[in-house]
Design an enzyme around this catalytic site. Sequence first.
Site, mmCIF file in Angstrom:
data_model
loop_
_atom_site.group_PDB
_atom_site.id
_atom_site.type_symbol
_atom_site.label_atom_id
_atom_site.label_comp_id
_atom_site.label_asym_id
_atom_site.label_seq_id
_atom_site.Cartn_x
_atom_site.Cartn_y
_atom_site.Cartn_z
ATOM 1 N N THR A 1 -8.810 -14.058 12.792
ATOM 2 C CA THR A 1 -7.372 -14.295 12.722
ATOM 3 C C THR A 1 -6.705 -13.343 11.745
ATOM 4 O O THR A 1 -5.617 -12.806 12.015
ATOM 5 C CB THR A 1 -7.088 -15.744 12.291
ATOM 6 O OG1 THR A 1 -7.814 -16.618 13.148
ATOM 7 C CG2 THR A 1 -5.623 -16.068 12.367
ATOM 8 N N ARG B 1 -0.169 2.152 -10.925
ATOM 9 C CA ARG B 1 1.141 1.508 -10.987
ATOM 10 C C ARG B 1 2.050 1.841 -9.808
ATOM 11 O O ARG B 1 2.191 3.004 -9.424
ATOM 12 C CB ARG B 1 1.859 1.900 -12.281
ATOM 13 C CG ARG B 1 3.157 1.110 -12.483
ATOM 14 C CD ARG B 1 3.914 1.540 -13.697
ATOM 15 N NE ARG B 1 5.108 0.713 -13.869
ATOM 16 C CZ ARG B 1 6.195 1.073 -14.524
ATOM 17 N NH1 ARG B 1 6.232 2.252 -15.114
ATOM 18 N NH2 ARG B 1 7.227 0.259 -14.613
ATOM 19 N N LEU B 2 2.665 0.796 -9.272
ATOM 20 C CA LEU B 2 3.806 0.927 -8.379
ATOM 21 C C LEU B 2 5.029 0.551 -9.200
ATOM 22 O O LEU B 2 5.172 -0.589 -9.641
ATOM 23 C CB LEU B 2 3.653 -0.010 -7.175
ATOM 24 C CG LEU B 2 4.721 0.106 -6.089
ATOM 25 C CD1 LEU B 2 4.628 1.443 -5.367
ATOM 26 C CD2 LEU B 2 4.591 -1.045 -5.080
ATOM 27 N N CYS C 1 0.369 -3.341 -7.611
ATOM 28 C CA CYS C 1 -0.322 -2.431 -8.518
ATOM 29 C C CYS C 1 -1.803 -2.727 -8.395
ATOM 30 O O CYS C 1 -2.211 -3.690 -7.743
ATOM 31 C CB CYS C 1 0.145 -2.625 -9.957
ATOM 32 S SG CYS C 1 1.903 -2.277 -10.219
ATOM 33 N N ASP D 1 8.469 -7.132 -16.740
ATOM 34 C CA ASP D 1 8.207 -8.572 -16.690
ATOM 35 C C ASP D 1 6.802 -8.913 -17.149
ATOM 36 O O ASP D 1 6.564 -9.981 -17.718
ATOM 37 C CB ASP D 1 8.440 -9.103 -15.279
ATOM 38 C CG ASP D 1 7.679 -8.307 -14.229
ATOM 39 O OD1 ASP D 1 7.918 -7.094 -14.118
ATOM 40 O OD2 ASP D 1 6.852 -8.900 -13.502
ATOM 41 N N ARG E 1 -6.520 -9.843 13.322
ATOM 42 C CA ARG E 1 -5.526 -9.812 14.405
ATOM 43 C C ARG E 1 -4.102 -9.706 13.854
ATOM 44 O O ARG E 1 -3.295 -8.925 14.352
ATOM 45 C CB ARG E 1 -5.633 -11.089 15.242
ATOM 46 C CG ARG E 1 -6.796 -11.183 16.186
ATOM 47 C CD ARG E 1 -6.743 -12.537 16.872
ATOM 48 N NE ARG E 1 -7.804 -12.723 17.862
ATOM 49 C CZ ARG E 1 -7.996 -13.851 18.544
ATOM 50 N NH1 ARG E 1 -7.185 -14.889 18.324
ATOM 51 N NH2 ARG E 1 -8.963 -13.953 19.432
ATOM 52 N N ASN F 1 -1.256 -7.083 -12.601
ATOM 53 C CA ASN F 1 -0.575 -6.836 -11.336
ATOM 54 C C ASN F 1 0.170 -8.119 -11.005
ATOM 55 O O ASN F 1 -0.445 -9.136 -10.688
ATOM 56 C CB ASN F 1 -1.580 -6.505 -10.230
ATOM 57 C CG ASN F 1 -0.923 -6.476 -8.855
ATOM 58 O OD1 ASN F 1 0.249 -6.136 -8.727
ATOM 59 N ND2 ASN F 1 -1.668 -6.843 -7.833
ATOM 60 N N GLY F 2 1.487 -8.093 -11.127
ATOM 61 C CA GLY F 2 2.201 -9.335 -10.865
ATOM 62 C C GLY F 2 3.687 -9.203 -11.045
ATOM 63 O O GLY F 2 4.221 -8.131 -11.354
ATOM 64 N N GLU F 3 4.344 -10.317 -10.828
ATOM 65 C CA GLU F 3 5.774 -10.442 -11.079
ATOM 66 C C GLU F 3 5.979 -11.757 -11.819
ATOM 67 O O GLU F 3 5.674 -12.828 -11.271
ATOM 68 C CB GLU F 3 6.588 -10.461 -9.774
ATOM 69 C CG GLU F 3 6.390 -9.240 -8.902
ATOM 70 C CD GLU F 3 5.231 -9.395 -7.953
ATOM 71 O OE1 GLU F 3 5.175 -10.396 -7.215
ATOM 72 O OE2 GLU F 3 4.343 -8.523 -7.966
ATOM 73 N N SER G 1 8.670 -11.975 2.706
ATOM 74 C CA SER G 1 8.235 -12.514 3.997
ATOM 75 C C SER G 1 8.121 -14.032 3.929
ATOM 76 O O SER G 1 8.333 -14.641 2.883
ATOM 77 C CB SER G 1 6.888 -11.901 4.403
ATOM 78 O OG SER G 1 5.843 -12.458 3.627
ATOM 79 N N GLY G 2 7.745 -14.627 5.048
ATOM 80 C CA GLY G 2 7.696 -16.089 5.165
ATOM 81 C C GLY G 2 6.310 -16.683 5.082
ATOM 82 O O GLY G 2 6.110 -17.835 5.490
#
Length: 563
Positions: free
Chosen positions: A326, A52-53, A2, A101, A329, A77-79, A350-351
Amino acid sequence: MCGIFAVLGSTLPRDQLLQLTINATNKLQHRGPDDLQTYVSPDGWAALGFARLQINDPEHGAQPMHISDDTIWAVTNGEIYNHRHLRSTDLHGQQLHSNSDCEVIAPLYEKYATSLFPHDLSHLYNTLKGVFASVVVDLARNQFVAARDPIGVRAMYLGRSEDGAVWIASEAKALLDHCNHVTPFLPGCYYAAKRGQENASEFKPYYNPLFYNPGWLPTERVNLQKLHDSFKQACVRRLMSDVPVGVFISGGLDSSLVASVLKKALPSDYVFHSFSCGLEGSPDLKAAQRVADFLGTEHHVLTFTVEDGIRALEDVVYHLETYDITTIRASTPMYLLSKLVKQYVKVVLSGEGADEVFGGYLYFHNADSEKDFYEETVRRVKLLYTADVLRGDRSTAAQSLELRVPFLDRDFLDVAMCYSAVDKMTGKGRRIEKWAIRQAFSEEFSGEQYLPDDILMRPKEQFSDGVGYNWIDGLKDYCDEQITDKMMRDAATTFKHDPPATKEAYYYRSLFEKIFGKYEGAQGLREGVHKWIPLWSDSDDPSGRAQRFHTAAYVKTMNGHST
């Protein structure tokens, strides 16, 4: 994702401030295209905007949020992954307006922060297990507080204007028209001020983990069970969503492990989408497909060309608000892939962060001592907000996605950052990087097969390398054509601050200045750039290929002789 926006202490008339707030929040609508709401206090002291998303409680979770008597307002904007626990414990079952939340932040502020304002609001933000960029405005007490999550996973900037107002937004582009100075909001900090003294405060840290203590060196050896269990918990927490969740799979260890843990936690009939990208024939595409086939995900592949990436560079720099080589890229393929992802899901995991936490970058093979190795992991974690998490947030938010990163869960960090570097060091190539997390999720230790052995033990490829080596070579060749030798000789005159040292750096800097250079406040962005350069390296190029262990470090490992 968001987008948040706030102005405190503006001298503009209220009607002008409202229109300004709408316009500025519109610049963030790529982060949240589902709804745009604003609030301006009756006297015009405070203005809030929110793009908002819709992820959690899509029907009722609109922001700005407020407590029942309208005296405390908040945008976040958060979780907040522990919000249900906080509702039943700290808030004693208090009736709130929604199941969002983020709604717990305003009542938690009312409970914990009002009496301590502004001296120590640490408890308020340390109760939150999640990521956030948040502003709370207290109209009854004429005060406000803004805060950013411990590692800076969610984007946030603070600006100042000549009339003494403080401005806050998810991205600097919403502030530059109005502020003479804009700077990244420091992670793990809050900023609190009273009315009339909006500009008189400074960032105050609330996140002070043991591993941030100068000179501290952990001595306890790794507990593989704790490492295993805390990472599983971090992944499962991030399944909190009322919309479908997917995962990036690069084909490397980190994202593959996230995907595997999530797949085991999801119902067997859940349609779990995974995504990968690369140039034709890239090493990542082949490895990612192997992971997807093993896990049984609904896999989607984007094959892009160097030309596709080059065409996107200006848009990428616009969204990143940096000129670091970096980051650009690696962000460009992720930005292109995110266009595909948003056709299927709104939330993707993701990691990011694993290489900083475990010392996984190839240059870590060159560390001389346990102390040097450990201190570099801490430095890299502290700078994540300028590099990989900036890339992750912006590349996905540009396409209206929410990115979640379990390796940066604060409880997981308390485990993964607090065991001896003896169990992290590679021993100059004699042991594969990130050995402990690989071992913790091996079938031998865990009793379950999370990944095929060749993926679990796959050597490190930095993302911008793994998508295809021609990607970096193609970028360099293109930039060499665009930037002349004379331009390089004059670089220090053209760019008074931080002049570029290579043609590739010059080209990215030119794009940055074209987009942001006209704004006085952009100097704060320049000063906030931390170039991603390997600390112990024979090369100034940040590519993993430039490290001496890239082709030779794992011969013994891949032949079954790891130590």
